[in-house]
Design a protein around this motif. Sequence first.
Motif, PDB file in Angstrom:
ATOM      1  N   TYR A 402       0.856  -1.185   0.000  1.00 34.69           N
ATOM      2  CA  TYR A 402       0.000   0.000   0.000  1.00 34.69           C
ATOM      3  C   TYR A 402       0.893   1.236   0.000  1.00 34.69           C
ATOM      4  N   THR A 403       0.622   2.166  -0.902  1.00 33.79           N
ATOM      5  CA  THR A 403       1.442   3.369  -1.069  1.00 33.79           C
ATOM      6  C   THR A 403       0.588   4.618  -0.869  1.00 33.79           C
ATOM      7  N   CYS A 404       1.066   5.525   0.021  1.00 31.11           N
ATOM      8  CA  CYS A 404       0.372   6.789   0.302  1.00 31.11           C
ATOM      9  C   CYS A 404       1.204   7.947  -0.236  1.00 31.11           C
ATOM     10  N   THR A 405       0.560   8.883  -0.921  1.00 28.99           N
ATOM     11  CA  THR A 405       1.210  10.106  -1.399  1.00 28.99           C
ATOM     12  C   THR A 405       0.483  11.314  -0.812  1.00 28.99           C
ATOM     13  N   ALA A 406       1.235  12.181  -0.093  1.00 33.45           N
ATOM     14  CA  ALA A 406       0.689  13.423   0.479  1.00 33.45           C
ATOM     15  C   ALA A 406       1.163  14.594  -0.370  1.00 33.45           C
ATOM     16  N   VAL A 407       0.231  15.482  -0.760  1.00 40.79           N
ATOM     17  CA  VAL A 407       0.554  16.610  -1.633  1.00 40.79           C
ATOM     18  C   VAL A 407       0.090  17.909  -0.969  1.00 40.79           C
ATOM     19  N   ASN A 408       1.008  18.901  -0.846  1.00 40.83           N
ATOM     20  CA  ASN A 408       0.675  20.237  -0.336  1.00 40.83           C
ATOM     21  C   ASN A 408       0.625  21.183  -1.536  1.00 40.83           C
ATOM     22  N   ALA A 409      -0.579  21.594  -1.897  1.00 45.17           N
ATOM     23  CA  ALA A 409      -0.746  22.446  -3.081  1.00 45.17           C
ATOM     24  C   ALA A 409      -0.107  23.813  -2.890  1.00 45.17           C
ATOM     25  N   ALA A 410      -0.022  24.302  -1.640  1.00 46.35           N
ATOM     26  CA  ALA A 410       0.540  25.640  -1.388  1.00 46.35           C
ATOM     27  C   ALA A 410       2.047  25.656  -1.581  1.00 46.35           C
ATOM     28  N   THR A 411       2.740  24.625  -1.088  1.00 44.51           N
ATOM     29  CA  THR A 411       4.196  24.585  -1.210  1.00 44.51           C
ATOM     30  C   THR A 411       4.654  23.916  -2.506  1.00 44.51           C
ATOM     31  N   GLY A 412       3.744  23.150  -3.129  1.00 43.64           N
ATOM     32  CA  GLY A 412       4.106  22.422  -4.341  1.00 43.64           C
ATOM     33  C   GLY A 412       4.934  21.187  -4.068  1.00 43.64           C
ATOM     34  N   LEU A 413       4.979  20.764  -2.801  1.00 48.47           N
ATOM     35  CA  LEU A 413       5.786  19.602  -2.428  1.00 48.47           C
ATOM     36  C   LEU A 413       4.899  18.391  -2.205  1.00 48.47           C
ATOM     37  N   ASN A 414       5.492  17.188  -2.359  1.00 52.48           N
ATOM     38  CA  ASN A 414       4.780  15.943  -2.073  1.00 52.48           C
ATOM     39  C   ASN A 414       5.762  14.943  -1.494  1.00 52.48           C
ATOM     40  N   GLN A 415       5.217  13.932  -0.838  1.00 45.31           N
ATOM     41  CA  GLN A 415       6.047  12.875  -0.260  1.00 45.31           C
ATOM     42  C   GLN A 415       5.283  11.566  -0.329  1.00 45.31           C
ATOM     43  N   THR A 416       5.983  10.472  -0.689  1.00 42.61           N
ATOM     44  CA  THR A 416       5.368   9.164  -0.885  1.00 42.61           C
ATOM     45  C   THR A 416       6.050   8.130   0.002  1.00 42.61           C
ATOM     46  N   VAL A 417       5.229   7.274   0.655  1.00 47.39           N
ATOM     47  CA  VAL A 417       5.745   6.172   1.478  1.00 47.39           C
ATOM     48  C   VAL A 417       4.933   4.910   1.178  1.00 47.39           C
ATOM     49  N   SER A 418       5.518   3.732   1.444  1.00 48.98           N
ATOM     50  CA  SER A 418       4.852   2.454   1.183  1.00 48.98           C
ATOM     51  C   SER A 418       4.888   1.569   2.415  1.00 48.98           C
ATOM     52  N   HIS A 419       3.930   0.611   2.450  1.00 53.50           N
ATOM     53  CA  HIS A 419       3.835  -0.328   3.574  1.00 53.50           C
ATOM     54  C   HIS A 419       3.372  -1.686   3.032  1.00 53.50           C
ATOM     55  N   LYS A 420       4.097  -2.745   3.389  1.00 53.28           N
ATOM     56  CA  LYS A 420       3.722  -4.084   2.939  1.00 53.28           C
ATOM     57  C   LYS A 420       2.856  -4.743   4.007  1.00 53.28           C
ATOM     58  N   LEU A 421       1.663  -5.231   3.592  1.00 53.64           N
ATOM     59  CA  LEU A 421       0.696  -5.851   4.499  1.00 53.64           C
ATOM     60  C   LEU A 421       0.528  -7.313   4.126  1.00 53.64           C
ATOM     61  N   THR A 422       0.681  -8.188   5.102  1.00 57.17           N
ATOM     62  CA  THR A 422       0.523  -9.633   4.898  1.00 57.17           C
ATOM     63  C   THR A 422      -0.762 -10.097   5.544  1.00 57.17           C
ATOM     64  N   VAL A 423      -1.558 -10.930   4.795  1.00 55.81           N
ATOM     65  CA  VAL A 423      -2.822 -11.472   5.313  1.00 55.81           C
ATOM     66  C   VAL A 423      -2.638 -12.972   5.532  1.00 55.81           C
ATOM     67  N   ALA A 424      -2.798 -13.425   6.780  1.00 56.41           N
ATOM     68  CA  ALA A 424      -2.690 -14.852   7.118  1.00 56.41           C
ATOM     69  C   ALA A 424      -4.053 -15.514   6.952  1.00 56.41           C
ATOM     70  N   ASP A 425      -4.109 -16.656   6.157  1.00 56.67           N
ATOM     71  CA  ASP A 425      -5.370 -17.342   5.853  1.00 56.67           C
ATOM     72  C   ASP A 425      -5.281 -18.791   6.324  1.00 56.67           C
ATOM     73  N   PHE A 426      -6.105 -19.185   7.347  1.00 55.55           N
ATOM     74  CA  PHE A 426      -6.118 -20.549   7.878  1.00 55.55           C
ATOM     75  C   PHE A 426      -7.332 -21.341   7.384  1.00 55.55           C
ATOM     76  N   SER A 427      -8.087 -20.798   6.445  1.00 55.05           N
ATOM     77  CA  SER A 427      -9.317 -21.459   5.992  1.00 55.05           C
ATOM     78  C   SER A 427      -9.045 -22.705   5.166  1.00 55.05           C
ATOM     79  N   ASN A 428      -7.879 -22.858   4.526  1.00 52.17           N
ATOM     80  CA  ASN A 428      -7.560 -24.014   3.680  1.00 52.17           C
ATOM     81  C   ASN A 428      -6.710 -25.048   4.401  1.00 52.17           C
TER      82      ASN A 428
END
Length: 465
Positions: A402-428
């Motif tokens: 999952y990747t989030c990008t924050a944008v400040n229109a007044a300063t014209g700057l942005n910053q992007t960060v990512s996070h890896k999410l794991t889903v554990a499935d015991f149904s099978n």
Amino acid sequence: MEIAVIHFIILVAISGLTKAADVLPDGPLNAAVGETVMFTTTLTPPETPFLLMFWKFGANNIITFNTINVTAPEYEGRITLFMSTGSLELRNLTRDDSGEYSVSIFRAGALPVDGTTRLDVHALRYSGNLSRVYPAFAQCLCYGEGLLPDSLIAAVGGKVTFTTTVTPPATPFLSVSWSFTDIHSTSNIITSSDEEITGPPYTDRITFFRSSGSLELWNLTDSDSGEYSIFIIANGAAMQNGKCRLVIQAPVSNAVVTISSTDMVEFSSVSLSCSASSGSFLWLNSSSEVKESESVQLTDGGGTLTIINVTRYDRGPFRCSVSNGATIETSQPVNLFIQFGPDNTAIKAPKTVRVGDFTMLYCSTMSVPAPTFSWLYDGKPTSMQESVYIIPSIRSFDGGTYTCTAVNAATGLNQTVSHKLTVADFSNCDCSVAAGRATIITFGCLLIIAIACGTIVYCKTRRNR
């Protein structure tokens, strides 16, 4: 900074070090109501700033510095802390300001220092030098046989007392006469002998103290500027006389600060201009004096303050203090709105969740004004446009990056960060295999227990034979 200060204090305590010499004058310091007093330390400006500073009046805090200034409400707008030496200026004195003042200063790599002194505030004070006088009172600095001060400055509409150095005699003076001289003429103010004769311009404007010959003059106007003379004839003594020059100043008024830009971006430049009826300028940031440096310029006789590469920490409040020797006026506070960011962006979320869990990913950042957000899932756009990405009941195929990008229109700057999410499935999970393995393990354990019990019984039987 706080950790460094704590380490420093602990080091001093462990080493058994005591405080250095007193850094304030012995006192008492003397000042008049309405005046300004400076508590000047004996310290030389260090190469690195002080870690902590505490100023107190008795047991009450005046101002504390620990990366920022915290000023007690009753001293707001009345003090200036000089960061380079730890000295303190206190303005608009009242009789309640009389008492003991103390300072404690912690320095990097050196012993802590402190000092204590006393301030006595009087209704009037005079010495041998010209000094400021504030609206309510004027102080004389006089010559003329040592009987009166040399000169004084007072404000239009204020009042002044010409205080003589005479000790009241055992018997009343035979005669005391006060006169005023300007560029046009000399006129009688008051003559006191068997009776008192007051000049018409001074009726209901003066108080005469016959025991000492002192004179108080109220409701001052520009036309009161000039030379004041006194003649005293005492019983059995030589005549005494003295002169004092009075200069009347209009009170400072209309001190106003204007800003070159109301909305500014961090690391840009901003100018603040101070205007007033007259006087010299002093800039304050909160309660601290603003001085020229690489990033601060004072121009137009000190009336314009320019901050180069302004940062988010330069919000203020800024004030302009204007004085003309008779009165002081301080402008209303002005705060700067500084736009910055986004920075320090991060996604706060768990690394692993189970199928069906309520899952929330929060994109935090520092930004003024608030930024807009967008989210990607495994590099693909999503419909989420808030700082929080919510999955009410997560599924196995929702795992990914999952990747989030924050944008400040007044300063014209942005910053992007990512996070890896794991889903554990015991149904099978193959439960039959697991159950078979559990049965074999259980049977093996029971067999081992049976063999052990049989061995114990056999051994006991043979021993009994």
